[in-house]
Design a protein around this motif. Structure first.
Motif, PDB file in Angstrom:
ATOM      1  N   ASP A  65       6.225  92.527  29.908  1.00  0.00           N
ATOM      2  CA  ASP A  65       6.191  91.071  29.871  1.00  0.00           C
ATOM      3  C   ASP A  65       7.374  90.621  29.023  1.00  0.00           C
ATOM      4  O   ASP A  65       7.707  91.258  28.021  1.00  0.00           O
ATOM      5  CB  ASP A  65       4.875  90.577  29.266  1.00  0.00           C
ATOM      6  N   GLY A  66       8.013  89.535  29.442  1.00  0.00           N
ATOM      7  CA  GLY A  66       9.182  89.040  28.716  1.00  0.00           C
ATOM      8  C   GLY A  66      10.453  89.799  29.051  1.00  0.00           C
ATOM      9  O   GLY A  66      11.409  89.784  28.277  1.00  0.00           O
TER      10      GLY A  66
ATOM     11  N   GLU B 213      13.401  91.814  21.318  1.00  0.00           N
ATOM     12  CA  GLU B 213      12.361  91.768  20.284  1.00  0.00           C
ATOM     13  C   GLU B 213      11.108  91.022  20.749  1.00  0.00           C
ATOM     14  O   GLU B 213      10.068  91.107  20.099  1.00  0.00           O
ATOM     15  CB  GLU B 213      12.889  91.185  18.972  1.00  0.00           C
ATOM     16  N   GLU B 214      11.166  90.310  21.876  1.00  0.00           N
ATOM     17  CA  GLU B 214       9.996  89.619  22.410  1.00  0.00           C
ATOM     18  C   GLU B 214       9.368  90.352  23.597  1.00  0.00           C
ATOM     19  O   GLU B 214       8.323  89.936  24.097  1.00  0.00           O
ATOM     20  CB  GLU B 214      10.376  88.194  22.822  1.00  0.00           C
TER      21      GLU B 214
ATOM     22  N   VAL C 206       8.249  96.631  22.903  1.00  0.00           N
ATOM     23  CA  VAL C 206       9.022  97.688  23.549  1.00  0.00           C
ATOM     24  C   VAL C 206       9.686  98.599  22.520  1.00  0.00           C
ATOM     25  O   VAL C 206       9.712  99.823  22.691  1.00  0.00           O
ATOM     26  CB  VAL C 206      10.047  97.083  24.540  1.00  0.00           C
ATOM     27  N   GLN C 207      10.196  98.027  21.433  1.00  0.00           N
ATOM     28  CA  GLN C 207      10.871  98.867  20.437  1.00  0.00           C
ATOM     29  C   GLN C 207       9.907  99.799  19.693  1.00  0.00           C
ATOM     30  O   GLN C 207      10.334 100.757  19.058  1.00  0.00           O
ATOM     31  CB  GLN C 207      11.732  98.050  19.467  1.00  0.00           C
ATOM     32  N   GLU C 208       8.589  99.583  19.801  1.00  0.00           N
ATOM     33  CA  GLU C 208       7.599 100.463  19.167  1.00  0.00           C
ATOM     34  C   GLU C 208       7.130 101.593  20.083  1.00  0.00           C
ATOM     35  O   GLU C 208       6.371 102.466  19.644  1.00  0.00           O
ATOM     36  CB  GLU C 208       6.375  99.661  18.711  1.00  0.00           C
TER      37      GLU C 208
ATOM     38  N   GLY D 163      14.247 101.098  28.808  1.00  0.00           N
ATOM     39  CA  GLY D 163      15.127 100.289  27.956  1.00  0.00           C
ATOM     40  C   GLY D 163      16.527 100.168  28.539  1.00  0.00           C
ATOM     41  O   GLY D 163      17.129  99.083  28.535  1.00  0.00           O
ATOM     42  N   GLU D 164      17.039 101.280  29.054  1.00  0.00           N
ATOM     43  CA  GLU D 164      18.375 101.257  29.674  1.00  0.00           C
ATOM     44  C   GLU D 164      18.383 100.378  30.923  1.00  0.00           C
ATOM     45  O   GLU D 164      19.323  99.608  31.150  1.00  0.00           O
ATOM     46  CB  GLU D 164      18.810 102.678  30.032  1.00  0.00           C
ATOM     47  N   LEU D 165      17.327 100.482  31.740  1.00  0.00           N
ATOM     48  CA  LEU D 165      17.258  99.672  32.959  1.00  0.00           C
ATOM     49  C   LEU D 165      17.092  98.185  32.644  1.00  0.00           C
ATOM     50  O   LEU D 165      17.676  97.328  33.322  1.00  0.00           O
ATOM     51  CB  LEU D 165      16.119 100.156  33.855  1.00  0.00           C
TER      52      LEU D 165
END
Length: 180
Positions: free
Chosen positions: A3-4, A10-11, A108-110, A128-130
């Motif tokens: 989502d986002g 960061e969101e 996502v960063q977690e 993350g790359e995509l």
């Protein structure tokens, strides 16, 4: 499921499922399940995410596949799971599925610290790359989805080796790897 996905990193949040292991520890992982008769792998991903989390999404790109073995009812089973990057489109997060103990939106960063399995942590890196490619260069920059034909029969377990519980695999010590 993200989502986002079009917003700031960061969101962005990913939907994860939690299951209790035999010791009572919560193991967080990506939703997954069996391909049913007449389904493609992409359709299975959309259905399984909805069943396990209560939310809907659309497939953007393939993340990769994970192969693993497990034992159930005295049989060694080989399973291949195809994972996809999905864009959240609606629904409410729910842990109504009996196979799921909890569901959660996780930043996502977690993901590297929350996902229990190394193979899934690698898929989170690919996601993350995509996502970066999507935001930088647009949807046309994402790799095309691999061809996926509908399954002719429902999938139970791939490559199951049926044995009595006390019978080990030939040529292997304890049935899990080459014999010494």
């Amino acid at each position: 499921m993200i989502d986002g996905i079009d917003g700031p990193r960061e969101e962005q949040v990913a939907a994860l499922i939690g299951r209790l292991d035999r010791r009572g520890r919560m193991l967080w992982s990506l939703p997954k399940g069996h391909i049913e008769q007449g389904e493609t792998a992409e359709q299975t991903a959309i259905r399984e995410v909805a069943e396990e989390t209560g939310i809907r999404g659309s497939v953007l790109a393939a993340l990769g596949s994970i192969d693993y073995w497990f034992v159930t009812e005295g049989s060694r089973v080989h399973k291949t799971v195809h994972h996809y990057l999905l864009r959240f489109s609606g629904g409410e997060l729910s842990d109504d599925d009996i196979e799921v103990s909890e569901v959660a939106w996780v930043p996502v960063q977690e993901l590297p610290s929350r996902l229990a399995y190394a193979d899934e942590r690698r898929l989170a890196e690919v996601a993350g790359e995509l996502i970066h490619k999507l935001q930088t260069d647009g949807p046309g920059a994402l790799p095309p989805l691999p061809r996926s034909a509908p399954r002719r029969r429902g999938q139970t377990h791939s490559h199951a080796r049926n044995r009595r519980p006390d019978e080990s695999a030939p040529g292997r010590a304890n049935g899990c790897g080459p014999a010494p």
